[in-house]
Enzyme design. Structure first.
Site, short mmCIF file in Angstrom:
data_model
loop_
_atom_site.label_atom_id
_atom_site.label_comp_id
_atom_site.label_asym_id
_atom_site.label_seq_id
_atom_site.Cartn_x
_atom_site.Cartn_y
_atom_site.Cartn_z
N HIS A 36 0.84 -1.21 0.00
CA HIS A 36 0.00 0.00 0.00
C HIS A 36 0.87 1.25 0.00
O HIS A 36 0.53 2.26 -0.61
CB HIS A 36 -0.88 0.02 1.25
CG HIS A 36 -1.87 -1.10 1.33
ND1 HIS A 36 -1.73 -2.14 2.20
CD2 HIS A 36 -3.00 -1.35 0.62
CE1 HIS A 36 -2.75 -2.98 2.06
NE2 HIS A 36 -3.53 -2.53 1.10
N GLN A 59 -18.13 -7.34 0.11
CA GLN A 59 -17.26 -8.18 -0.71
C GLN A 59 -16.79 -9.43 0.03
O GLN A 59 -16.00 -10.21 -0.49
CB GLN A 59 -16.06 -7.39 -1.24
CG GLN A 59 -15.03 -6.95 -0.20
CD GLN A 59 -13.98 -6.04 -0.81
OE1 GLN A 59 -14.23 -4.88 -1.08
NE2 GLN A 59 -12.79 -6.57 -1.05
N VAL A 174 4.40 -5.78 -4.35
CA VAL A 174 5.53 -5.59 -3.43
C VAL A 174 5.68 -6.88 -2.63
O VAL A 174 4.69 -7.43 -2.12
CB VAL A 174 5.29 -4.37 -2.51
CG1 VAL A 174 6.42 -4.21 -1.50
CG2 VAL A 174 5.15 -3.10 -3.37
N SER A 183 0.67 -8.92 1.98
CA SER A 183 -0.79 -8.97 2.07
C SER A 183 -1.17 -8.74 3.52
O SER A 183 -0.46 -9.19 4.44
CB SER A 183 -1.26 -10.37 1.63
OG SER A 183 -2.58 -10.60 2.09
O1 PAF Z 1 -8.12 -4.53 -2.73
C1 PAF Z 1 -8.77 -4.09 -1.74
O2 PAF Z 1 -8.20 -3.76 -0.70
C2 PAF Z 1 -10.28 -3.98 -1.84
O3 PAF Z 1 -10.83 -5.01 -2.58
C3 PAF Z 1 -10.74 -2.60 -2.36
C4 PAF Z 1 -10.29 -2.37 -3.80
C5 PAF Z 1 -10.21 -1.49 -1.48
C6 PAF Z 1 -12.28 -2.54 -2.35
O4 PAF Z 1 -12.78 -2.72 -1.07
#
Ligand code: PAF
Length: 285
Positions: A36, A59, A174, A183
């Site tokens: 990130h 999700q 990365v 992750s």
């Molecule tokens: O990759 C992620 O962290 C998530 O799937 C995202 C793109 C922020 C959507 O919630």
């Protein structure tokens, strides 16, 4: 010391945006790591950067890790400030999905395989929240790691099909020094699982090495990954697919995304390597 402005409501993001002008968005679910940080630094280099931190319930499947997904807001804010982000949007679930919320963005064929097949409804949740974040932040650019390769393709396709007019910027994976892809879910690994998990990237690198030596047969690449990655566990899938359509390749591959998903202890890990195609070409899709 750098600071990042924390914004918690949609109305306040709109207000901030009026002064900020052209912005780049880094959508995240928090528990941020070096991957990130790379995304945020790139966004900040290319203009005013805003990140979002939101663990998106839509999700996650009913038996997935929504409740236990790692949350680390104060460390995340420090990382984003150090990376040069000007602001971060941290909404509540009620802010994003108020009572009466009734609309979902349902992606098509590109979302149907691999992660889409393993996690029914996952990409509809991703597309809905990303479309909503785009509508709230109205970014000119949005940054995504290709670690979630299918997610990246699903979002590129949504942006194109819904004429959203946002430049989707793919960013490299990365990795830890031993190759494991960074992750947030690596936090679930015990020391022993962490040692075994490196076999996943080793499997993918073995396929990449074979590719470099001239192998183009998809079945052979799949078999190589399976053999090496089996030290981590039994992968849910090993895929050699076309990077544009995500359809499995039968026979000769001109270009490919080699990907896998594997449960290691409590963590479900995914990773991939892109062969015969550059990130620049991917960005142009
Ligand atoms: O990759 C992620 O962290 C998530 O799937 C995202 C793109 C922020 C959507 O919630």
């Amino acid at each position: 010391m750098r600071t990042v402005e924390v914004i918690r409501t949609i109305a306040a993001v709109r207000e901030w945006h009026r002064a900020a002008g052209d912005v780049g968005l880094v959508p995240t679910m928090g528990a941020l790591h070096g991957g990130h940080r790379g995304l945020a630094e790139r966004a900040a280099r290319e203009g005013t950067a805003i990140a979002s931190i939101f663990v998106n319930p839509t999700q996650f499947g009913p038996n997935e890790d929504y409740r236990t997904y790692p949350r680390a807001e104060s460390a995340d804010l420090e990382l984003l400030a150090a990376a040069g982000c000007a602001a971060v949007f941290v909404p509540t679930v009620e802010e994003m999905y108020p009572p009466g919320d009734d609309t979902r963005v349902v992606p098509g064929d590109v979302a149907s395989r691999l992660e889409g097949a393993a996690r029914p409804g996952h990409f509809a949740g991703v597309c809905t929240v990303v479309a909503k974040l785009f509508g709230i932040v109205r970014p000119a650019r949005a940054y995504f790691s290709h670690k979630d390769f299918q997610q990246l393709r699903v979002i590129q396709t949504m942006v194109r099909d819904l004429a959203m007019g946002i430049r989707v910027v793919p960013f490299e994976i990365v990795r830890e020094p031993d190759g494991l892809a960074r992750s947030s879910r690596n936090a679930y690994l015990t020391p022993d699982e962490r040692r075994r998990a490196v076999a996943l990237s080793r499997g993918l690198f073995a396929a990449r090495d074979e590719w470099a030596r001239g192998t183009r047969d998809a079945a052979r690449l799949r078999a190589t990954v399976r053999v090496v990655a089996s030290d981590a566990g039994t992968p849910e899938y090993v895929s050699v697919a076309d990077p544009v359509t995500l359809r499995e390749i039968d026979g000769h591959a001109e270009r490919a995304v080699v990907s896998l998903a594997c449960r290691v202890g409590r963590a479900r890990l995914i990773d991939n390597v892109l062969l015969g195609m550059s990130l620049e070409e991917l960005a142009r899709l």
